[in-house]
Design a protein around this motif. Structure first.
Motif, PDB file in Angstrom:
ATOM      1  N   ALA A 101      -4.453  -2.756  -9.832  1.00  0.00           N
ATOM      2  CA  ALA A 101      -5.920  -2.742  -9.703  1.00  0.00           C
ATOM      3  C   ALA A 101      -4.885  -0.581  -8.899  1.00  0.00           C
ATOM      4  O   ALA A 101      -5.515   0.217  -8.982  1.00  0.00           O
ATOM      5  CB  ALA A 101      -7.036  -2.814  -8.701  1.00  0.00           C
ATOM      6  N   GLU A 102      -4.177  -1.104  -7.571  1.00  0.00           N
ATOM      7  CA  GLU A 102      -4.795   0.043  -6.935  1.00  0.00           C
ATOM      8  C   GLU A 102      -3.055   1.271  -7.586  1.00  0.00           C
ATOM      9  O   GLU A 102      -3.779   2.103  -7.595  1.00  0.00           O
ATOM     10  CB  GLU A 102      -3.445  -0.347  -5.829  1.00  0.00           C
ATOM     11  N   ASP A 103      -2.307   0.509  -8.443  1.00  0.00           N
ATOM     12  CA  ASP A 103      -1.780   1.789  -8.962  1.00  0.00           C
ATOM     13  C   ASP A 103      -1.698   2.337 -10.157  1.00  0.00           C
ATOM     14  O   ASP A 103      -1.285   3.149 -10.170  1.00  0.00           O
ATOM     15  CB  ASP A 103      -0.127   0.681  -9.587  1.00  0.00           C
ATOM     16  N   LEU A 104      -2.814   1.345 -10.810  1.00  0.00           N
ATOM     17  CA  LEU A 104      -4.015   2.149 -11.392  1.00  0.00           C
ATOM     18  C   LEU A 104      -5.041   3.530 -11.069  1.00  0.00           C
ATOM     19  O   LEU A 104      -5.454   4.111 -11.769  1.00  0.00           O
ATOM     20  CB  LEU A 104      -4.894   0.515 -12.571  1.00  0.00           C
ATOM     21  N   GLY A 105      -5.170   3.322 -10.314  1.00  0.00           N
ATOM     22  CA  GLY A 105      -6.034   4.214  -9.398  1.00  0.00           C
ATOM     23  C   GLY A 105      -6.974   4.123  -8.731  1.00  0.00           C
ATOM     24  O   GLY A 105      -8.154   4.558  -8.301  1.00  0.00           O
ATOM     25  N   TYR A 106      -7.593   2.952  -9.277  1.00  0.00           N
ATOM     26  CA  TYR A 106      -8.732   2.268  -8.557  1.00  0.00           C
ATOM     27  C   TYR A 106      -8.924   2.835  -7.016  1.00  0.00           C
ATOM     28  O   TYR A 106      -8.066   2.292  -6.666  1.00  0.00           O
ATOM     29  CB  TYR A 106      -9.159   0.565  -8.017  1.00  0.00           C
ATOM     30  N   ASP A 107      -9.799   3.087  -6.998  1.00  0.00           N
ATOM     31  CA  ASP A 107     -10.065   3.051  -4.786  1.00  0.00           C
ATOM     32  C   ASP A 107     -10.785   1.901  -4.276  1.00  0.00           C
ATOM     33  O   ASP A 107     -10.309   2.048  -3.318  1.00  0.00           O
ATOM     34  CB  ASP A 107     -11.013   3.878  -4.820  1.00  0.00           C
ATOM     35  N   VAL A 108     -11.272   0.812  -5.232  1.00  0.00           N
ATOM     36  CA  VAL A 108     -11.890  -0.167  -4.000  1.00  0.00           C
ATOM     37  C   VAL A 108     -11.306  -1.901  -5.193  1.00  0.00           C
ATOM     38  O   VAL A 108     -12.009  -1.282  -6.551  1.00  0.00           O
ATOM     39  CB  VAL A 108     -13.027  -0.119  -3.904  1.00  0.00           C
ATOM     40  N   VAL A 109     -10.791  -2.531  -4.279  1.00  0.00           N
ATOM     41  CA  VAL A 109     -10.932  -4.094  -4.898  1.00  0.00           C
ATOM     42  C   VAL A 109     -12.034  -5.008  -4.248  1.00  0.00           C
ATOM     43  O   VAL A 109     -11.979  -4.564  -2.973  1.00  0.00           O
ATOM     44  CB  VAL A 109      -9.478  -4.647  -4.915  1.00  0.00           C
TER      45      VAL A 109
END
Length: 291
Positions: A26-34
């Motif tokens: 998720a972080e690598d794909l550019g999401y700001d929040v998990v």
């Protein structure tokens, strides 16, 4: 205009390695929040978010959303501030009143009336605010005012509560009436009315607006994708579904344009997808990076 933020609600339990892998993805794909959900049969939200913090560097960590009825408010304040410390202030606290009756029965917790569930939520929010403001509370929150609070739903009472207390107001995008066993989404007019209702309740207070996205399909056959959604949501016409920011269909560029319009017209800048759509939204996030 607030900048866009994108979150993903992780709902599939698994091993430690699997959880770490998808948080990093998720972080690598550019999401700001998990985010971690709070349902029976899913990963426990606070340990899951502490592990997510260890596995990532940048993303915020959100409970999306805690069921207030599952938690003693005093102990919840301890768990929130402790998790806030262990995630170095990256925690965002989403909390609601709960909506799955079978889970209450499974946990041996009284289902009660909507008013009783709302009262439990209201009490939890009050206790959290009291604990955050207490300089002697331990563990202490990272920020004196505590982690950012996300409150959401669709009913008048919960939106008024959110307008009074929340840093982030979340909209479920669901309809007022639900059909058992079938997805029921608010149409464009109903969603706009809920946002306008909240704005009036805010009375000028500036908050971030979040929307739960129920369907994401990145495709060159937008009409075909909408017709497929219509089979699951027959109460809304294909054209109505095409107007909804809770149903994102079309090319990545077209969906990005749709979200830009949604931010301009409704003021919603923070969008959350469910885990199944983790990779589907990624090209849209890339289109909107820095916007």
């Amino acid at each position: 205009m607030r900048p866009f933020r994108f979150g993903v609600d992780l709902v599939v339990p698994g091993s430690r390695a699997e959880w770490v892998e998808k948080c990093r993805k998720a972080e690598d794909l550019g999401y700001d929040v998990v985010a971690a959900a709070d349902h029976v049969g899913m990963a426990p939200p606070f340990p899951a978010l502490v592990l997510a913090a260890e596995a990532t560097e940048r993303v915020r960590l959100n409970t999306f959303v805690l069921n207030a009825c599952f938690h003693n408010p005093v102990l919840l304040a301890r768990d929130v501030t402790g998790t806030d410390q262990f995630t170095a202030g990256r925690l965002e606290l989403g909390i609601g009143a709960g909506y799955v009756e079978a889970e209450f029965h499974a946990a041996g917790i009284e289902w009660g009336t909507p008013g009783q569930r709302f009262a439990r939520l209201e009490r939890a929010v009050a206790e959290l605010k009291r604990a955050f403001a207490d300089p002697d509370h331990r563990p202490a929150p990272v920020r004196p005012e505590g982690p950012p609070l996300l409150l959401g739903g669709r009913g008048d009472r919960v939106l008024k509560l959110a307008a009074k207390h929340a840093d982030i107001v979340g909209f479920t995008g669901t309809a007022a009436t639900k059909v058992e066993g079938r997805m029921s989404l608010a149409g464009p007019a109903e969603l706009a009315e809920r946002v306008e209702f909240t704005r009036k309740a805010l009375n000028g207070r500036d908050v971030e607006l979040n929307l739960l996205v129920h369907v994401t399909r990145i495709t060159d056959d937008r009409r075909g994708a909408l017709e497929a959604v219509h089979e699951r949501v027959p109460d809304l016409g294909v054209d109505e579904l095409g107007e909804l920011p809770t149903v994102l269909t079309g090319s990545a560029a077209a969906v990005a344009d749709q979200l830009l319009r949604t931010r301009e017209t409704l003021g919603i800048s923070y969008f959350t997808v469910i885990e199944d759509d983790l990779t589907r939204l990624a090209p849209v996030i890339e289109h909107l990076r820095g916007r």
